[in-house]
Enzyme design. Sequence first.
Site, PDB file in Angstrom:
ATOM      1  N   ASP A  34     -56.001 -13.114  99.537  1.00 18.38           N
ATOM      2  CA  ASP A  34     -57.286 -13.689  99.943  1.00 18.38           C
ATOM      3  C   ASP A  34     -58.299 -12.610 100.309  1.00 18.38           C
ATOM      4  O   ASP A  34     -59.491 -12.727 100.021  1.00 18.38           O
ATOM      5  CB  ASP A  34     -57.099 -14.604 101.169  1.00 18.38           C
ATOM      6  CG  ASP A  34     -56.373 -15.887 100.784  1.00 18.38           C
ATOM      7  OD1 ASP A  34     -56.127 -16.086  99.572  1.00 18.38           O
ATOM      8  OD2 ASP A  34     -56.041 -16.668 101.704  1.00 18.38           O
ATOM      9  N   GLU A  36     -58.765  -9.669  99.168  1.00 18.87           N
ATOM     10  CA  GLU A  36     -59.398  -9.060  97.998  1.00 18.87           C
ATOM     11  C   GLU A  36     -60.462 -10.004  97.430  1.00 18.87           C
ATOM     12  O   GLU A  36     -61.571  -9.597  97.086  1.00 18.87           O
ATOM     13  CB  GLU A  36     -58.319  -8.750  96.947  1.00 18.87           C
ATOM     14  CG  GLU A  36     -58.830  -8.383  95.562  1.00 18.87           C
ATOM     15  CD  GLU A  36     -59.436  -6.986  95.490  1.00 18.87           C
ATOM     16  OE1 GLU A  36     -59.525  -6.329  96.547  1.00 18.87           O
ATOM     17  OE2 GLU A  36     -59.845  -6.562  94.386  1.00 18.87           O
ATOM     18  N   SER A  83     -62.833 -49.256  85.548  1.00 22.74           N
ATOM     19  CA  SER A  83     -61.868 -49.211  86.646  1.00 22.74           C
ATOM     20  C   SER A  83     -60.540 -49.723  86.099  1.00 22.74           C
ATOM     21  O   SER A  83     -60.376 -49.835  84.888  1.00 22.74           O
ATOM     22  CB  SER A  83     -62.358 -50.031  87.830  1.00 22.74           C
ATOM     23  OG  SER A  83     -62.613 -51.343  87.408  1.00 22.74           O
ATOM     24  N   LEU A  84     -59.606 -50.022  86.967  1.00 21.53           N
ATOM     25  CA  LEU A  84     -58.269 -50.380  86.494  1.00 21.53           C
ATOM     26  C   LEU A  84     -57.872 -51.758  86.988  1.00 21.53           C
ATOM     27  O   LEU A  84     -58.201 -52.150  88.100  1.00 21.53           O
ATOM     28  CB  LEU A  84     -57.241 -49.371  87.033  1.00 21.53           C
ATOM     29  CG  LEU A  84     -57.361 -47.942  86.534  1.00 21.53           C
ATOM     30  CD1 LEU A  84     -56.483 -47.015  87.351  1.00 21.53           C
ATOM     31  CD2 LEU A  84     -56.993 -47.858  85.059  1.00 21.53           C
ATOM     32  N   GLU A 115     -49.158 -41.282  85.783  1.00 26.02           N
ATOM     33  CA  GLU A 115     -49.649 -40.408  86.862  1.00 26.02           C
ATOM     34  C   GLU A 115     -49.614 -41.179  88.175  1.00 26.02           C
ATOM     35  O   GLU A 115     -49.588 -42.408  88.172  1.00 26.02           O
ATOM     36  CB  GLU A 115     -51.088 -39.965  86.546  1.00 26.02           C
ATOM     37  CG  GLU A 115     -52.012 -41.164  86.387  1.00 26.02           C
ATOM     38  CD  GLU A 115     -53.409 -40.830  85.875  1.00 26.02           C
ATOM     39  OE1 GLU A 115     -54.008 -39.874  86.357  1.00 26.02           O
ATOM     40  OE2 GLU A 115     -53.886 -41.571  84.999  1.00 26.02           O
ATOM     41  N   LYS A 117     -51.398 -42.799  91.382  1.00 27.92           N
ATOM     42  CA  LYS A 117     -52.755 -43.301  91.563  1.00 27.92           C
ATOM     43  C   LYS A 117     -53.321 -42.736  92.865  1.00 27.92           C
ATOM     44  O   LYS A 117     -52.925 -43.113  93.953  1.00 27.92           O
ATOM     45  CB  LYS A 117     -52.772 -44.823  91.601  1.00 27.92           C
ATOM     46  CG  LYS A 117     -54.178 -45.355  91.691  1.00 27.92           C
ATOM     47  CD  LYS A 117     -54.227 -46.848  91.431  1.00 27.92           C
ATOM     48  CE  LYS A 117     -55.665 -47.336  91.430  1.00 27.92           C
ATOM     49  NZ  LYS A 117     -56.311 -47.139  92.734  1.00 27.92           N
ATOM     50  N   ASP A 119     -55.753 -41.928  95.954  1.00 27.19           N
ATOM     51  CA  ASP A 119     -56.645 -42.753  96.753  1.00 27.19           C
ATOM     52  C   ASP A 119     -57.901 -41.938  97.045  1.00 27.19           C
ATOM     53  O   ASP A 119     -58.052 -41.360  98.115  1.00 27.19           O
ATOM     54  CB  ASP A 119     -55.935 -43.168  98.039  1.00 27.19           C
ATOM     55  CG  ASP A 119     -56.429 -44.509  98.524  1.00 27.19           C
ATOM     56  OD1 ASP A 119     -57.221 -45.134  97.798  1.00 27.19           O
ATOM     57  OD2 ASP A 119     -56.025 -44.917  99.621  1.00 27.19           O
ATOM     58  N   GLU A 175     -60.598 -37.908  89.750  1.00 29.30           N
ATOM     59  CA  GLU A 175     -60.629 -38.442  91.102  1.00 29.30           C
ATOM     60  C   GLU A 175     -60.853 -37.292  92.087  1.00 29.30           C
ATOM     61  O   GLU A 175     -60.131 -36.292  92.050  1.00 29.30           O
ATOM     62  CB  GLU A 175     -59.277 -39.130  91.353  1.00 29.30           C
ATOM     63  CG  GLU A 175     -59.251 -40.114  92.459  1.00 29.30           C
ATOM     64  CD  GLU A 175     -59.747 -41.521  92.122  1.00 29.30           C
ATOM     65  OE1 GLU A 175     -60.216 -41.776  90.989  1.00 29.30           O
ATOM     66  OE2 GLU A 175     -59.680 -42.354  93.030  1.00 29.30           O
ATOM     67  N   TYR A 225     -58.576 -34.017  90.639  1.00 25.98           N
ATOM     68  CA  TYR A 225     -57.680 -34.038  89.477  1.00 25.98           C
ATOM     69  C   TYR A 225     -58.342 -34.835  88.360  1.00 25.98           C
ATOM     70  O   TYR A 225     -58.847 -35.940  88.595  1.00 25.98           O
ATOM     71  CB  TYR A 225     -56.332 -34.699  89.815  1.00 25.98           C
ATOM     72  CG  TYR A 225     -55.384 -33.822  90.606  1.00 25.98           C
ATOM     73  CD1 TYR A 225     -55.283 -32.453  90.369  1.00 25.98           C
ATOM     74  CD2 TYR A 225     -54.559 -34.388  91.581  1.00 25.98           C
ATOM     75  CE1 TYR A 225     -54.408 -31.664  91.090  1.00 25.98           C
ATOM     76  CE2 TYR A 225     -53.669 -33.600  92.312  1.00 25.98           C
ATOM     77  CZ  TYR A 225     -53.606 -32.234  92.058  1.00 25.98           C
ATOM     78  OH  TYR A 225     -52.744 -31.462  92.771  1.00 25.98           O
ATOM     79  N   LYS A 324     -49.223 -50.929  91.464  1.00 29.12           N
ATOM     80  CA  LYS A 324     -49.423 -50.577  92.864  1.00 29.12           C
ATOM     81  C   LYS A 324     -48.132 -50.654  93.678  1.00 29.12           C
ATOM     82  O   LYS A 324     -47.250 -51.456  93.382  1.00 29.12           O
ATOM     83  CB  LYS A 324     -50.472 -51.526  93.500  1.00 29.12           C
ATOM     84  CG  LYS A 324     -51.837 -51.462  92.864  1.00 29.12           C
ATOM     85  CD  LYS A 324     -52.638 -50.264  93.305  1.00 29.12           C
ATOM     86  CE  LYS A 324     -53.571 -50.521  94.437  1.00 29.12           C
ATOM     87  NZ  LYS A 324     -54.733 -51.297  94.305  1.00 29.12           N
ATOM     88  N   CYS A 418     -63.321 -72.754 126.876  1.00 27.44           N
ATOM     89  CA  CYS A 418     -63.841 -71.783 125.909  1.00 27.44           C
ATOM     90  C   CYS A 418     -64.128 -70.445 126.597  1.00 27.44           C
ATOM     91  O   CYS A 418     -64.822 -70.424 127.621  1.00 27.44           O
ATOM     92  CB  CYS A 418     -65.110 -72.321 125.259  1.00 27.44           C
ATOM     93  SG  CYS A 418     -65.944 -71.087 124.235  1.00 27.44           S
ATOM     94  N   CYS A 421     -68.251 -70.103 126.485  1.00 25.60           N
ATOM     95  CA  CYS A 421     -69.199 -71.017 127.146  1.00 25.60           C
ATOM     96  C   CYS A 421     -68.517 -71.893 128.194  1.00 25.60           C
ATOM     97  O   CYS A 421     -69.179 -72.714 128.828  1.00 25.60           O
ATOM     98  CB  CYS A 421     -69.910 -71.881 126.121  1.00 25.60           C
ATOM     99  SG  CYS A 421     -68.845 -73.135 125.389  1.00 25.60           S
ATOM    100  N   CYS A 436     -63.411 -75.052 120.549  1.00 36.54           N
ATOM    101  CA  CYS A 436     -64.352 -75.240 121.642  1.00 36.54           C
ATOM    102  C   CYS A 436     -65.181 -76.474 121.330  1.00 36.54           C
ATOM    103  O   CYS A 436     -65.618 -76.657 120.193  1.00 36.54           O
ATOM    104  CB  CYS A 436     -65.262 -74.014 121.734  1.00 36.54           C
ATOM    105  SG  CYS A 436     -66.776 -74.302 122.652  1.00 36.54           S
ATOM    106  N   CYS A 442     -72.584 -73.573 122.602  1.00 42.34           N
ATOM    107  CA  CYS A 442     -71.715 -72.405 122.851  1.00 42.34           C
ATOM    108  C   CYS A 442     -72.371 -71.169 122.231  1.00 42.34           C
ATOM    109  O   CYS A 442     -72.726 -71.162 121.049  1.00 42.34           O
ATOM    110  CB  CYS A 442     -70.342 -72.636 122.227  1.00 42.34           C
ATOM    111  SG  CYS A 442     -69.278 -71.185 122.280  1.00 42.34           S
TER     112      CYS A 442
END
Length: 683
Positions: A34, A36, A83-84, A115, A117, A119, A175, A225, A324, A418, A421, A436, A442
């Site tokens: 890092d 360097e 979308s899926l 792959e 999925k 989030d 994503e 990705y 899912k 309630c 009220c 109620c 109320c």
Amino acid sequence: MSDQAIIDRIETLTNLLNDYNYQYYVLDEPTVPDIEYDRLMRELTALENEHPALKRADSPSQKVGGEALKAFSQVTHQIPMLSLDNVFDQQEWQAFIKRVKERLKTSTQIAFCAEPKLDGLAVSLRYQDGILVQAATRGDGSVGENITENIRTIKSIPLKLRGDNLPEVLEVRGEVFMPKASFEALNANAVKKGEKVFANPRNAAAGSLRQLDSKITASRNLAFYAYGLGFVGDLDGNDLSEDVLPNSHYQRLTLVKSLGLPMCPEVKLLQNEDECQAFYQSILDARDALPYEIDGTVLKVDSIEQQKSLGFVAKAPRWAMAYKFPAQEELTILEDVEFQVGRTGAITPVARLKPVYVGGVTVSNATLHNQDEINRLGIKIGDTVTIRRAGDVIPQVVNAVVAKRPDNARDIVFPSTCPVCDSAVERPENEAVLRCTGGLFCGAQQKEAIKHFASRKAMDVDGLGDKLVEQLVDEKLIKHAADLYQLTEIQVSTLERMGQKSAQKLIRGLDESKSTTLAKFIYALGIREVGETTASNLAQHFLTFEAIRHASTEQLIEVNDVGSVVAKNIVSFFAQVHNNEVVDALLASGIHWPSIEVKSADEQPLADLTYVLTGTLSQMGRNDAKAHLQSLGAKVSGSVSAKTDYLVAGEKAGSKLTKAQSLGVKVLSEDDLIALLKAHQVL
Ligand code: JCF
């Protein structure tokens, strides 16, 4: 240094640092320490600061963010971002495979690109001649937000593609997400500073990407990705994907990786569909160990040729499926139970939980529904309880761990009056729900009734959110919906956190809401169990408000979808003097709608046709257009489907237009509509 030497040195440093980034982020094989990297970066930024004109478009120094924007501009995707669809179990998954094979008219096995999925948030990156020129969110699929400045700060996204012989335009889709460790560090830091924490990594990623100040995005450690491609071709719009890309989705992703974009290391080519279930299981098993949040797997038919012949429906391809993961469960403590009063007086017990991270979000409340449910669960305050949260579903209390019950656990006791009220409560026979009896006296019911009245599908009062309703009721400026229309700008602007602008906006919103439809007005009254569809059926059947107000139970039952319970609710609503007073005051304030004039059957030239209206109609309101079409017998629906006959597209038509075009639905302009209405003598 001579000018040429400076140019050469900037080029060398830029290329070197971009190579190091690629080795680190894409190949996962760091080649220099890092320290360097940092040294070379400092040298580059120093040269660029001295000679700003020599800074290159692909300079890695842009990863720290630049000037703040005032707003995001809009980007129209050259190819819509899809979308899926989802499946949740093996049976649904098998049904998907079966449909795919039927459509492809094949019985041979199908290869899948598989792959996890992620989030996160889908974005589209546009490279022209290899340089990142634009990045956009998915938005509604056809139009997204321009987030180029923010995307440039993501370390693993190259500003310049590797390799030569690139097509003029290459769009990469993928994503953006926040790794678990970064999310936890971000939230720990927020807690320390007393700032708001993000509920989950997805929200944190979204919040970080939607910053107008890209320096904030740069500080957030987002990752990316790639999962596919958008438009690939030339600047004239010629699609060259079939000429320059392989016929396999997996090979296309590998190619994208070789251009310098990160690809999820778990992506796998499965030779046949039988391997899908095992892939799903292996990712589920690996879930907790993965450094990023996932909520399932994505499986795509690998052959591009097969993808093309499958096509897509609505917004999702027929060649891909999100499989899912099941609900996630966690243990926590039930700290208390509070009782909320809803619009119709229903008193709902709400579990206050020790906050717990489950299924991707932090949960601190859950509904307990009613007394029967509490009895069934056999829970007490103080218990350790199982919380389940599946996908986007609201959290549920599943059970109590009785073995962990503390000595001081308390029973959950329903209130005898309630909680808002103090009116008597009742539990009607055959009903699980406690209510109620205070009705619109109320405070809680007043608030909920007004929120419902103003909501989008009801009177759609612009500028009147839930918080403002509560403020207006608490400050005793309003008690009933009708009081809204007596409000003055001065009254409203005296409220806390209300400026003159917001007050003006509310008064204008109220004024505009007065022009509505009979169906929306009926729905807005909040009669128990009269939802949008019932309200619309009532309007169609009775045509005038007075006819509905005075209808008998027998007459009401004639209406589509109206049974004896709903009919009784309507009759008893209009039997109450108080409700009629509010209704009369509303009508007196100028609420109006186009009268519906339904012609006899032989005068209904558009019977059996379904229309959908979208976009802004500049010469007549959408409500008027709808009423006119209905008067000719047409059905006017809210969403485009294969059953739609015509889409009327006004200005700024968006996703409905795209969908209609993809389904081959005939599209009419506003002028076409006007010509049609004139031809039928309704204009
Ligand atoms: O990881 C994801 N959330 C993900 C989203 C992966 C994919 O392959 C996707 C996606 C959304 C749309 N593919 C499409 C077509």
